[in-house]
Every structure is written in C-alpha cells, then in structure tokens.
Design a protein around this motif. Structure first.
Motif, mmCIF file in Angstrom:
data_model
loop_
_atom_site.group_PDB
_atom_site.id
_atom_site.type_symbol
_atom_site.label_atom_id
_atom_site.label_comp_id
_atom_site.label_asym_id
_atom_site.label_seq_id
_atom_site.Cartn_x
_atom_site.Cartn_y
_atom_site.Cartn_z
ATOM 1 N N ASP B 200 0.832 -1.205 0.000
ATOM 2 C CA ASP B 200 0.000 0.000 0.000
ATOM 3 C C ASP B 200 0.869 1.259 0.000
ATOM 4 O OD1 ASP B 200 -2.250 -1.488 -0.014
ATOM 5 O OD2 ASP B 200 -2.826 -1.114 2.071
ATOM 6 N N ILE B 201 0.698 2.094 -1.009
ATOM 7 C CA ILE B 201 1.372 3.386 -1.031
ATOM 8 C C ILE B 201 0.337 4.427 -0.616
ATOM 9 C CG2 ILE B 201 2.535 5.092 -2.480
ATOM 10 C CD1 ILE B 201 3.307 2.603 -4.270
ATOM 11 N N ILE B 202 0.574 5.066 0.534
ATOM 12 C CA ILE B 202 -0.442 5.956 1.106
ATOM 13 C C ILE B 202 0.107 7.381 1.124
ATOM 14 C CG2 ILE B 202 -1.893 6.392 3.120
ATOM 15 C CD1 ILE B 202 -1.302 3.337 3.798
ATOM 16 N N GLN B 203 -0.448 8.227 0.259
ATOM 17 C CA GLN B 203 0.029 9.612 0.168
ATOM 18 C C GLN B 203 -0.779 10.510 1.096
ATOM 19 O OE1 GLN B 203 1.481 10.474 -4.111
ATOM 20 N NE2 GLN B 203 -0.372 9.289 -4.401
ATOM 21 N N ASN B 204 -0.305 11.745 1.263
ATOM 22 C CA ASN B 204 -0.956 12.708 2.169
ATOM 23 C C ASN B 204 -1.175 12.116 3.557
ATOM 24 O OD1 ASN B 204 -1.256 14.771 0.184
ATOM 25 N ND2 ASN B 204 -2.834 13.489 -0.739
ATOM 26 N N CYS B 205 -0.196 11.414 4.050
ATOM 27 C CA CYS B 205 -0.317 10.731 5.335
ATOM 28 C C CYS B 205 0.958 11.027 6.135
ATOM 29 C CB CYS B 205 -0.486 9.231 5.087
ATOM 30 S SG CYS B 205 -0.675 8.267 6.587
ATOM 31 N N GLU B 206 0.901 12.084 6.931
ATOM 32 C CA GLU B 206 2.093 12.497 7.666
ATOM 33 C C GLU B 206 2.172 11.781 9.006
ATOM 34 O OE1 GLU B 206 2.534 16.710 8.036
ATOM 35 O OE2 GLU B 206 4.340 16.546 9.272
ATOM 36 N N VAL B 207 3.339 11.272 9.325
ATOM 37 C CA VAL B 207 3.545 10.619 10.613
ATOM 38 C C VAL B 207 3.730 11.691 11.683
ATOM 39 C CG1 VAL B 207 5.129 9.186 11.952
ATOM 40 C CG2 VAL B 207 4.460 8.493 9.649
ATOM 41 N N THR B 208 2.940 11.575 12.769
ATOM 42 C CA THR B 208 3.008 12.586 13.826
ATOM 43 C C THR B 208 3.554 12.026 15.136
ATOM 44 O OG1 THR B 208 0.699 12.083 14.357
ATOM 45 C CG2 THR B 208 1.095 13.959 12.909
ATOM 46 N N GLY B 209 3.718 10.702 15.204
ATOM 47 C CA GLY B 209 4.262 10.107 16.413
ATOM 48 C C GLY B 209 4.640 8.660 16.169
ATOM 49 N N VAL B 210 5.543 8.147 17.007
ATOM 50 C CA VAL B 210 5.953 6.746 16.902
ATOM 51 C C VAL B 210 5.523 6.048 18.185
ATOM 52 C CG1 VAL B 210 7.915 5.167 16.701
ATOM 53 C CG2 VAL B 210 7.895 7.314 15.405
ATOM 54 N N ARG B 211 4.789 4.941 18.064
ATOM 55 C CA ARG B 211 4.317 4.201 19.242
ATOM 56 C C ARG B 211 5.261 3.063 19.572
ATOM 57 N NH1 ARG B 211 -2.135 3.743 19.448
ATOM 58 N NH2 ARG B 211 -2.583 5.930 19.036
ATOM 59 N N THR B 223 -1.633 11.507 10.344
ATOM 60 C CA THR B 223 -2.753 12.421 10.131
ATOM 61 C C THR B 223 -3.980 11.667 9.625
ATOM 62 O OG1 THR B 223 -1.778 12.873 7.970
ATOM 63 C CG2 THR B 223 -1.382 14.488 9.708
ATOM 64 N N ARG B 224 -3.805 10.381 9.284
ATOM 65 C CA ARG B 224 -4.948 9.563 8.862
ATOM 66 C C ARG B 224 -5.171 8.409 9.840
ATOM 67 N NH1 ARG B 224 -4.308 9.011 2.368
ATOM 68 N NH2 ARG B 224 -6.290 7.936 2.624
ATOM 69 N N GLY B 225 -4.827 8.629 11.107
ATOM 70 C CA GLY B 225 -5.100 7.638 12.142
ATOM 71 C C GLY B 225 -3.882 6.810 12.517
ATOM 72 N N ALA B 226 -4.029 6.017 13.574
ATOM 73 C CA ALA B 226 -2.931 5.176 14.038
ATOM 74 C C ALA B 226 -2.838 3.916 13.176
ATOM 75 C CB ALA B 226 -3.143 4.807 15.491
ATOM 76 N N ILE B 227 -1.606 3.487 12.907
ATOM 77 C CA ILE B 227 -1.379 2.280 12.118
ATOM 78 C C ILE B 227 -0.350 1.436 12.860
ATOM 79 C CG2 ILE B 227 -0.779 1.360 9.844
ATOM 80 C CD1 ILE B 227 -1.179 4.180 8.705
ATOM 81 N N GLY B 228 -0.667 0.161 13.071
ATOM 82 C CA GLY B 228 0.254 -0.722 13.775
ATOM 83 C C GLY B 228 1.269 -1.338 12.826
ATOM 84 N N CYS B 229 2.409 -1.751 13.377
ATOM 85 C CA CYS B 229 3.425 -2.378 12.523
ATOM 86 C C CYS B 229 4.332 -3.276 13.354
ATOM 87 C CB CYS B 229 4.249 -1.342 11.777
ATOM 88 S SG CYS B 229 5.361 -0.400 12.817
#
Lengths: 111, 414
Positions: B200-211, B223-229
């Motif tokens: 998945d290439i997700i544009q306009n998605c700025e990372v604002t924090g690292v969990r 800016t488009r919600g939390a994503i786990g990894c």
C-alpha cells in the motif's frame, strides 16, 4: 538571505559576512565522562524544525563569535546575544514565548 | 497490472490509448502492516521493492506526507556514479550503479538510465593526486574508473576551457559507466512494482508520532489515524532528525538546503556529466536540452527548501569560467531540497535504540545515485538484522570511531 545584528560591533551583517558554527550551548564532556556523554557531545545534534540556537562568527567584520536564536522552518531571526553564556538571555526567551508558544529545545543551562 | 511492451503500445495505439491502467493504486491505510516505511521517495520505495522481491515480505505500507517522489527524489540533479574512495562506499554505490543498468528491465518501467560517463575535473595539484589515488582504490574495489589527462578531457568535453585563469584543468577522474537517469521514473517504477506486489502506497499521510511498548516499536500515529506495525523503516532524508525525535533518540545528522537550477533548453553540446569540485559546480545536459546545474550546500540548518542566493552566484561563476559558452544562457528554474548531512558525509543504514525501528538517512547531497543499492542492502538489514552492504554504515560507527570519511576523501559536498 539571513541578516544578524552582531552583538559586539552592532553591525547588521548579512550571511556572506558571517560563518555558521553549528549548535550553541553544547556541554563539553571530556576525560572522566561516560562514553555515551562523550559521543553525544561530539556527534549528536538537535537539528530541530523550528526554534534553534546557533553559533555564528562575524568573520568579515569584528571576527567574534556570537549566538543567535533562529527558526529553521521560516528563517526568522529572533535575536542575537554574546557567546559568554550557557543559555539564551531573558529577552530572547520572552520573544520566543510570544512568537512561538510551546517551543521546545533540549534542556538549557550549565551542567 | 498490465505489462508495458512494444506489443502493448501497438494494442493501445489501435484502441485510442483507453486501456492503460493506473501505474499504482493510491491506497487507504489498514489497521496493521508487517512493515511500515515512512517516506515514499526513491530509497523507501526501493527498500520496499527489494523486501518483497528478495524476502517475500509484502504486507507493507509506504507512508508519504506529500506526494510520491516529491521530496529529494524529485529535486536532485540525477547523477549516478560510484567512484568513491572508501571500500564500504564503493561497494554500496557500485551495487546501485550496477542495478541501475538493468533497472528498466527489472521494473518493466523505463527509468531512462543513460550511462553517458561522469568526469570529475582535477583543477589543483592536490586534486590530481587525490583522484589518482581514488582511481587506484577503485581498481582494487572493482570499480571501473581511470585518471585522464587534459587532452583526453578536451576530447570528452569539447566545450571545456582548459586554461582558465584561476583553475586550469589538469586532468580528471573518468567513470565511463556513470551517467544519469530520469529521477521521477525511478520513483514511479518502484512504486508501480510495489503496488503490483500488493503493497500500500499511502500519500498525504504524515507521521506525527511513533508508538512503542517496552522498547519495541508497535506502530505510528499519522494524520490519517494510528497504524500498527511489526517493523518500522524511517527513510525521510532531511526530516530524519524530526522523526528520530518522535521515536525518542537523536541522530548525528544536521539538515541543510542544497540547490540546483536549470537553464533554457539549447542544442546538444555536452554528452557527459562534468563535476568541478574545487570551484563547486557540476553540470549535465538533459534530454530536453536544458543544462542541469548543481552547486554547494548551505552551511546552516534549514528546512525551507530554498537556499541562499550567493551559492547560485558562486556555482554559476565557476561554471562560466570553465564553460565560457554558457555565459549567455538564461536560467529557467531554481529549487532547493533539504539534505541530511552526517559528520563523515556517509549515510546511516542502521538499527536504532528502539527495537524494530530501522533508519536509512544521512545520504546528504548524493542520495539519488544510491537508490537501488541502498534499497537492496536496507531490505536485507530489515529482513535479517544484518547485511554486508550496510553493516559498516551503522549508527555506532560514530561512537566507535569507524568513520567512512568521504568528506575528506572527496574534499567537497558530493
């Protein structure tokens, strides 16, 4: 183009008259310090996107080193002050509180 | 995804070109991925591609705060060379140059790699000795370069002036297999191949924090919600320091502006890349006929993507002296990119103090040429925890004093 007022000779000096000297207020660690402190002092840098404190030298003027508070995201200069200090003077901190509320940098002051 | 071929071109020509599909899908973020990359530039996309191709890991997202390839990948001067002095540098840059040769076939996307040759001018006696030394080192490293005299320089670049008043041309380091490529196409080609593998290439998605939990990375806030990894790869060039701060560690990196400019298009006059490092200017001619010009970086921290005017002036002054015929060219565009400089001017491809979080940064002023090699090595590092191409570029080299000192070797921003 950046313009700083040299706090020693009072000249408004533009970038070509000055030499950048990197991050200001580094605490110097030497013999007796831990490996982490020493390598941190040598290599780790703040590199903020926003408020930054730097050393500059008025190379083609009075030749003296001074400190500057500047924004790396907009190139706005908040003020300059003499280098013989471990933290920015109160008037610059007041300016920052007004212009950039909530600004952060690493911990300041003598250690 | 439809394969590009001569046959497809004929088919679509007969079909009014209505059958082409989008090169890659603009994806929506899912809740969790095995691997997340921050930054959809050349290095991030190349790493994702080789992670899928070599190690079969395809549950991958590539997050981009702006648009694909809109950072330094779209802002460089597209030069590809591998004539470095130190062994670890020569290995990774030569791997990249080697992969560039077959990249269009590998990706089924024309990246317009043009091995036109790169000539680095020696204009002082120090430089002559330095480049002779580099040529000897390159021979031992298996990188094909040679030191050539002024007569051969004039043959390679007929428009050059050898007897300039300040810095006469005394010779040059010639890498015949270096050249240029179309920078956007490199990003687009890798993006298309990644998308085809299901990433998945997700544009306009700025990372604002690292969990993180217990010293291990668990995801990112965006800016488009939390994503786990499971694993996180930071590949954000100039903003590496900002992202590292979110992850809770510091990097030996400072971000400065580097500029480039292009002239109006003119008829073909120079079919190689020429770099003049003493006077700080380099130039090549694009397929459109524009002279593509680069110069030195600013000396102070800057995130504004525009540089200081005097650097343009210095660069152009140097080039006019060496190439008098460009003196009447008008310049069309000028732009800046934010480059992340390390103390030894070599990149960082490394694990970090946060487990599962890897960083690929510090390419400074010369990242484009390294994209395939960097992706190749960094993918291996992220999949296996170590990689022969990357191990020398680890973060602890600073603490341990194992510098890969290309700043002294080249004596210039490169």
């Amino acid at each position: 183009m950046l313009v700083f007022r040299c706090p020693y000779c009072g000249v408004d000096a533009e970038e070509t008259e000055l030499s950048p000297g990197g991050e200001a207020h580094l605490t110097r660690f030497g013999p007796g310090s831990s490996d982490a402190e020493f390598s941190g002092y040598l290599f780790d840098r703040e590199n903020p996107k926003g408020v930054h404190f730097e050393r500059w030298r008025h190379s083609y003027g009075c030749g003296k080193w001074f400190h500057a508070a500047r924004c790396t995201a907009t190139l706005e200069v908040f003020g300059t002050y003499p280098a013989q200090t471990t933290e920015p003077p109160k008037d610059i901190l007041d300016t920052l509180a007004k212009k950039r509320p909530g600004w952060t940098w690493r911990e300041l002051g003598a250690k | 995804m439809k394969r590009y071929s001569a046959f497809a071109l004929v088919r679509e020509a007969l079909n009014d070109h209505k059958g082409w599909s989008r090169a890659w899908a603009d994806a929506q973020p899912k809740d969790r991925y095995d691997v997340i990359f921050v930054g959809a530039g050349g290095h991030g996309l190349a790493t994702a591609y080789y992670l899928g191709k070599r190690f079969g890991i395809t549950n991958v997202a590539i997050l981009e705060k702006g648009w694909l390839g809109g950072g330094n990948t779209g802002r460089n001067t597209t030069i590809i060379r591998s004539n470095y002095l130190q062994d670890p540098s020569a290995a990774i840059y030569e791997k990249a140059r080697d992969l560039y040769e077959g990249l269009s076939q590998d990706l089924n996307y024309n990246v317009m790699f043009s091995p036109r040759g790169v000539l680095m001018l020696a204009q002082t006696h120090h430089e002559v000795r330095g480049y002779q030394r580099t040529a000897h080192a390159n021979r031992l490293q298996g990188v094909e370069t040679e030191f050539v005299g002024p007569e051969r320089v004039k043959e390679i670049v007929p428009i050059i002036r050898l007897d300039g008043p300040r810095y006469p041309v005394l010779g040059g380091l010639w890498q015949a297999r270096g050249g240029t490529a179309r920078h956007d196409a490199v990003a687009w080609g890798y993006a298309r191949a990644c998308s085809a593998m299901g990433m998945d290439i997700i544009q306009n998605c700025e990372v604002t924090g690292v969990r993180s939990e217990a010293g291990k990375v668990t995801g990112v806030d965006t800016t488009r919600g939390a994503i786990g990894c499971g694993k996180l790869g930071m590949v954000v060039a100039g903003h590496a320091g900002v992202l590292a701060q979110m992850a809770g560690f510091r990097l030996p990196v400072e971000s400065v502006a580097l500029q480039a400019l292009v002239s109006e298009p003119i008829k073909p006059c120079m079919d190689v890349v020429v770099m003049a490092n003493t006077v700080h200017g380099y130039m090549s001619q694009s397929d459109k006929g524009e002279m593509v010009i680069g110069g030195g970086a600013d000396g102070f921290n800057n995130y504004t993507q525009r540089g200081s005017f005097q650097h343009i002036e210095e660069t152009v002054r140097a080039l006019i002296e060496t190439f008098p015929m460009v003196s009447r060219l008008k310049m069309l565009r000028q732009w800046g990119g934010i480059v992340d400089m390390t103390g030894d001017r070599s990149p960082i491809l490394s694990k970090t103090p946060l487990e599962g979080c890897f960083v690929n940064c510090g390419w400074g002023t010369g990242g484009f040429k390294a994209i395939p090699g960097s992706g190749w090595g960094f993918a291996e590092l992220m999949a296996k925890g170590q990689a022969p191409l990357c191990d020398a570029f680890s973060l602890d080299r600073f603490r341990e004093g194992r510098f890969i000192d290309e700043s002294v070797a080249a004596g210039v921003a490169h």
